[in-house]
Write a protein that holds these residues in place. Sequence first.
Motif, PDB file in Angstrom:
ATOM      1  N   CYS A  80     134.002 152.440  64.058  1.00  8.35           N
ATOM      2  CA  CYS A  80     135.291 153.117  64.236  1.00  8.35           C
ATOM      3  C   CYS A  80     136.337 152.120  64.731  1.00  8.35           C
ATOM      4  CB  CYS A  80     135.138 154.271  65.230  1.00  8.35           C
ATOM      5  SG  CYS A  80     136.660 155.192  65.555  1.00  8.35           S
ATOM      6  N   VAL A  81     135.971 151.345  65.753  1.00  5.80           N
ATOM      7  CA  VAL A  81     136.866 150.316  66.297  1.00  5.80           C
ATOM      8  C   VAL A  81     137.045 149.182  65.293  1.00  5.80           C
ATOM      9  CG1 VAL A  81     137.165 148.619  68.140  1.00  5.80           C
ATOM     10  CG2 VAL A  81     136.280 150.904  68.674  1.00  5.80           C
ATOM     11  N   TYR A  82     135.971 148.796  64.618  1.00  5.96           N
ATOM     12  CA  TYR A  82     136.038 147.716  63.632  1.00  5.96           C
ATOM     13  C   TYR A  82     137.013 148.045  62.509  1.00  5.96           C
ATOM     14  CZ  TYR A  82     134.550 144.450  59.993  1.00  5.96           C
ATOM     15  OH  TYR A  82     134.536 143.483  59.011  1.00  5.96           O
ATOM     16  N   PHE A  83     137.082 149.320  62.138  1.00  2.36           N
ATOM     17  CA  PHE A  83     137.977 149.742  61.064  1.00  2.36           C
ATOM     18  C   PHE A  83     139.411 149.967  61.543  1.00  2.36           C
ATOM     19  CE2 PHE A  83     134.051 151.600  58.810  1.00  2.36           C
ATOM     20  CZ  PHE A  83     133.882 150.446  58.055  1.00  2.36           C
ATOM     21  N   GLY A 307     135.896 160.423  65.390  1.00  2.00           N
ATOM     22  CA  GLY A 307     137.290 160.492  65.837  1.00  2.00           C
ATOM     23  C   GLY A 307     138.287 159.821  64.921  1.00  2.00           C
ATOM     24  N   SER A 308     137.806 159.091  63.916  1.00  2.00           N
ATOM     25  CA  SER A 308     138.708 158.306  63.067  1.00  2.00           C
ATOM     26  C   SER A 308     139.615 159.164  62.192  1.00  2.00           C
ATOM     27  CB  SER A 308     137.893 157.357  62.178  1.00  2.00           C
ATOM     28  OG  SER A 308     136.993 158.080  61.359  1.00  2.00           O
ATOM     29  N   HIS A 309     139.251 160.418  61.944  1.00  2.00           N
ATOM     30  CA  HIS A 309     140.088 161.299  61.126  1.00  2.00           C
ATOM     31  C   HIS A 309     140.523 162.547  61.896  1.00  2.00           C
ATOM     32  CE1 HIS A 309     139.696 159.247  57.201  1.00  2.00           C
ATOM     33  NE2 HIS A 309     138.534 158.842  57.705  1.00  2.00           N
ATOM     34  N   GLY A 310     140.396 162.507  63.231  1.00  2.00           N
ATOM     35  CA  GLY A 310     140.819 163.622  64.074  1.00  2.00           C
ATOM     36  C   GLY A 310     142.252 163.490  64.531  1.00  2.00           C
ATOM     37  N   ARG A 312     143.494 162.813  67.354  1.00  4.45           N
ATOM     38  CA  ARG A 312     143.781 161.696  68.258  1.00  4.45           C
ATOM     39  C   ARG A 312     144.140 160.418  67.494  1.00  4.45           C
ATOM     40  NH1 ARG A 312     139.481 164.282  70.818  1.00  4.45           N
ATOM     41  NH2 ARG A 312     139.923 164.952  72.966  1.00  4.45           N
ATOM     42  N   ALA A 313     143.741 160.344  66.232  1.00  2.00           N
ATOM     43  CA  ALA A 313     143.976 159.133  65.438  1.00  2.00           C
ATOM     44  C   ALA A 313     145.246 159.218  64.611  1.00  2.00           C
ATOM     45  CB  ALA A 313     142.778 158.874  64.529  1.00  2.00           C
ATOM     46  N   VAL A 314     146.091 160.202  64.894  1.00  2.00           N
ATOM     47  CA  VAL A 314     147.260 160.435  64.049  1.00  2.00           C
ATOM     48  C   VAL A 314     148.207 159.229  64.009  1.00  2.00           C
ATOM     49  CG1 VAL A 314     148.625 161.501  65.900  1.00  2.00           C
ATOM     50  CG2 VAL A 314     149.055 162.142  63.499  1.00  2.00           C
ATOM     51  N   ASP A 315     148.255 158.455  65.073  1.00  2.00           N
ATOM     52  CA  ASP A 315     149.137 157.285  65.113  1.00  2.00           C
ATOM     53  C   ASP A 315     148.515 156.042  64.468  1.00  2.00           C
ATOM     54  OD1 ASP A 315     151.150 158.686  66.468  1.00  2.00           O
ATOM     55  OD2 ASP A 315     150.262 158.246  68.426  1.00  2.00           O
ATOM     56  N   TYR A 316     147.249 156.132  64.091  1.00  2.00           N
ATOM     57  CA  TYR A 316     146.558 154.954  63.575  1.00  2.00           C
ATOM     58  C   TYR A 316     145.931 155.188  62.201  1.00  2.00           C
ATOM     59  CZ  TYR A 316     146.700 154.549  68.651  1.00  2.00           C
ATOM     60  OH  TYR A 316     147.111 154.563  69.963  1.00  2.00           O
ATOM     61  N   GLN A 317     145.970 156.429  61.729  1.00  2.00           N
ATOM     62  CA  GLN A 317     145.278 156.798  60.518  1.00  2.00           C
ATOM     63  C   GLN A 317     146.168 157.711  59.679  1.00  2.00           C
ATOM     64  OE1 GLN A 317     143.298 157.012  57.717  1.00  2.00           O
ATOM     65  NE2 GLN A 317     141.490 156.780  59.043  1.00  2.00           N
ATOM     66  N   MET A 318     146.405 157.349  58.441  1.00  2.00           N
ATOM     67  CA  MET A 318     147.244 158.169  57.567  1.00  2.00           C
ATOM     68  C   MET A 318     146.546 159.446  57.122  1.00  2.00           C
ATOM     69  SD  MET A 318     149.070 155.441  54.998  1.00  2.00           S
ATOM     70  CE  MET A 318     149.741 156.816  54.035  1.00  2.00           C
ATOM     71  N   TYR A 319     145.223 159.408  57.049  1.00  2.00           N
ATOM     72  CA  TYR A 319     144.485 160.498  56.416  1.00  2.00           C
ATOM     73  C   TYR A 319     143.731 161.321  57.461  1.00  2.00           C
ATOM     74  CZ  TYR A 319     145.688 157.434  52.608  1.00  2.00           C
ATOM     75  OH  TYR A 319     146.383 156.625  51.734  1.00  2.00           O
ATOM     76  N   ILE A 320     144.495 162.167  58.160  1.00  2.00           N
ATOM     77  CA  ILE A 320     143.947 163.036  59.190  1.00  2.00           C
ATOM     78  C   ILE A 320     143.462 164.338  58.550  1.00  2.00           C
ATOM     79  CG2 ILE A 320     144.491 164.341  61.279  1.00  2.00           C
ATOM     80  CD1 ILE A 320     144.347 161.335  61.671  1.00  2.00           C
ATOM     81  N   VAL A 321     142.312 164.818  59.005  1.00  2.00           N
ATOM     82  CA  VAL A 321     141.804 166.114  58.548  1.00  2.00           C
ATOM     83  C   VAL A 321     142.013 167.110  59.683  1.00  2.00           C
ATOM     84  CG1 VAL A 321     139.852 167.387  57.605  1.00  2.00           C
ATOM     85  CG2 VAL A 321     140.083 164.934  57.148  1.00  2.00           C
ATOM     86  N   LEU A 326     134.160 170.328  57.960  1.00  2.00           N
ATOM     87  CA  LEU A 326     133.095 169.722  57.160  1.00  2.00           C
ATOM     88  C   LEU A 326     133.563 168.437  56.490  1.00  2.00           C
ATOM     89  CD1 LEU A 326     131.438 172.865  55.507  1.00  2.00           C
ATOM     90  CD2 LEU A 326     130.870 171.716  57.660  1.00  2.00           C
ATOM     91  N   VAL A 327     134.794 168.446  56.012  1.00  2.00           N
ATOM     92  CA  VAL A 327     135.358 167.233  55.405  1.00  2.00           C
ATOM     93  C   VAL A 327     135.531 166.153  56.470  1.00  2.00           C
ATOM     94  CG1 VAL A 327     137.335 166.255  54.186  1.00  2.00           C
ATOM     95  CG2 VAL A 327     136.514 168.542  53.587  1.00  2.00           C
ATOM     96  N   LYS A 328     136.016 166.560  57.636  1.00  2.00           N
ATOM     97  CA  LYS A 328     136.170 165.607  58.746  1.00  2.00           C
ATOM     98  C   LYS A 328     134.816 165.008  59.121  1.00  2.00           C
ATOM     99  CE  LYS A 328     137.804 165.354  63.560  1.00  2.00           C
ATOM    100  NZ  LYS A 328     136.528 164.985  64.210  1.00  2.00           N
ATOM    101  N   LEU A 329     133.794 165.849  59.165  1.00  2.00           N
ATOM    102  CA  LEU A 329     132.444 165.375  59.475  1.00  2.00           C
ATOM    103  C   LEU A 329     132.004 164.309  58.475  1.00  2.00           C
ATOM    104  CD1 LEU A 329     129.650 165.634  60.901  1.00  2.00           C
ATOM    105  CD2 LEU A 329     129.144 167.484  59.304  1.00  2.00           C
ATOM    106  N   TYR A 330     132.206 164.580  57.195  1.00  2.00           N
ATOM    107  CA  TYR A 330     131.784 163.622  56.174  1.00  2.00           C
ATOM    108  C   TYR A 330     132.606 162.340  56.251  1.00  2.00           C
ATOM    109  CZ  TYR A 330     131.064 161.426  51.641  1.00  2.00           C
ATOM    110  OH  TYR A 330     130.805 160.520  50.657  1.00  2.00           O
ATOM    111  N   ALA A 331     133.911 162.472  56.452  1.00  2.00           N
ATOM    112  CA  ALA A 331     134.777 161.294  56.502  1.00  2.00           C
ATOM    113  C   ALA A 331     134.428 160.398  57.684  1.00  2.00           C
ATOM    114  CB  ALA A 331     136.242 161.718  56.572  1.00  2.00           C
ATOM    115  N   GLU A 332     133.977 160.993  58.781  1.00  2.00           N
ATOM    116  CA  GLU A 332     133.680 160.209  59.983  1.00  2.00           C
ATOM    117  C   GLU A 332     132.225 159.748  60.047  1.00  2.00           C
ATOM    118  OE1 GLU A 332     137.040 162.215  62.936  1.00  2.00           O
ATOM    119  OE2 GLU A 332     134.914 162.568  63.320  1.00  2.00           O
TER     120      GLU A 332
END
Length: 422
Positions: A80-83, A307-310, A312-321, A326-332
Amino acid sequence: MPQSASKIIKNYICMIYPAFTLIYFLYLFFSGIRTGITMTFLLVLGVIGLFLLGYITVKTTEDKVFGLYVLYNLLSGIWCVYFGIPAGVFIGEISTTLLPMMLYYAGRGFDEEYAAKYYHGFIIAALLMGAIGAIFYIWAPQFYIDFSYVNEFISKADAPTMRVRMNSLIGSGPMGCFVAYSMCASAYFLRKDDRKSKITGLVYIILSILFSFMANQRSAMFCIILMLVFFNLVDFIIDRKRPMKYLWAEIAAVAALLLGIFIFARGVFEKFWIRLASIPDGFGERSETWVAAVNNMENFWIGDGLGSHGHRAVDYQMYIVADGGLVKLYAEMGLIGTSLIIFVAALVYIKSCRTGRAAQAAAAGDTKRKLSLVVPELAIITSAILMSIGSNVLEIELCAPIAYFALGRAVKLLNEDKITEG
């Protein structure tokens, strides 16, 4: 551990949900209270208690896979941090998503006495939240309207807007989920043999349904309707505990109620009918963000990390779910992590379809379908899965613990020969 200390810890865990409701009630009057941090603190104490009780054990296949899933969530913080997602996002997600998972071990370890206490505590907390919401829904005091507006439950600070849905102290989404789970858990008492428990379960179910429809969340209302059908299917078709004439009487009563509402309160009927009929539209509204999140994953095998698509990541990730657990689970979690939790759920469903003996009835030679042992648990688990299609209910710190508790308890009941009651 001394018996007295063990009782204190177990009673504390059973009281966590009433404490959650109290925290939100106090927040209504004292805005300085940090509800999320306070709930996290209470959950941390509960998890420490589970370790002290010796409940974090591995005795079944489900335990092994679920333990790997929890570990996988923790390890996902590395990539998560690496990405490119800050560690703070991952740590924040631990409190709302990973901590509630540990209640699996409470469900797996509690005996009947404490399972009943936990379900009582949860249902009372949910119904109290619903009762508070109903009072404010009818009363509509200005201080509550302002509270709802500040917390973004409503878009305009007036009574008509506030009464579109019952938000209570947590918003209509969590409120709908809260009481939908409450209705499912009520089956634990409704299915008991003694009259007092049956009456208690019936009262719990009626109030849960009322508050759910007041919250006006379509996924929660759909789950309640589906689970009511499931309860009757088990009672009349699988267990055959009651004569079929009662089923027809129940159907007639429901039909009469719906007809009465349609005739004398058509506006109310149409309001809920429109919401339920719009469920397919909800998928269309969210599908674009779902496709975008999946198509832009860094690695579909391991996922992008917890947490990468939750939110909390709205300022760092364009693709928030934002709406689609279920989609969030798969994406993370990626294909590997998602497969782990699917495998645990699949084992529960498969084992519940088998025929076996309940431990307490084995001596009498009472062989029954295992599904009958886990009706409330399966209802909660199934509702969690269904609501997770369009909502992130498993990352709501208030709602997630009961789902994992039910999962753990189902594993316990379906593997009674391997698990010693705590």
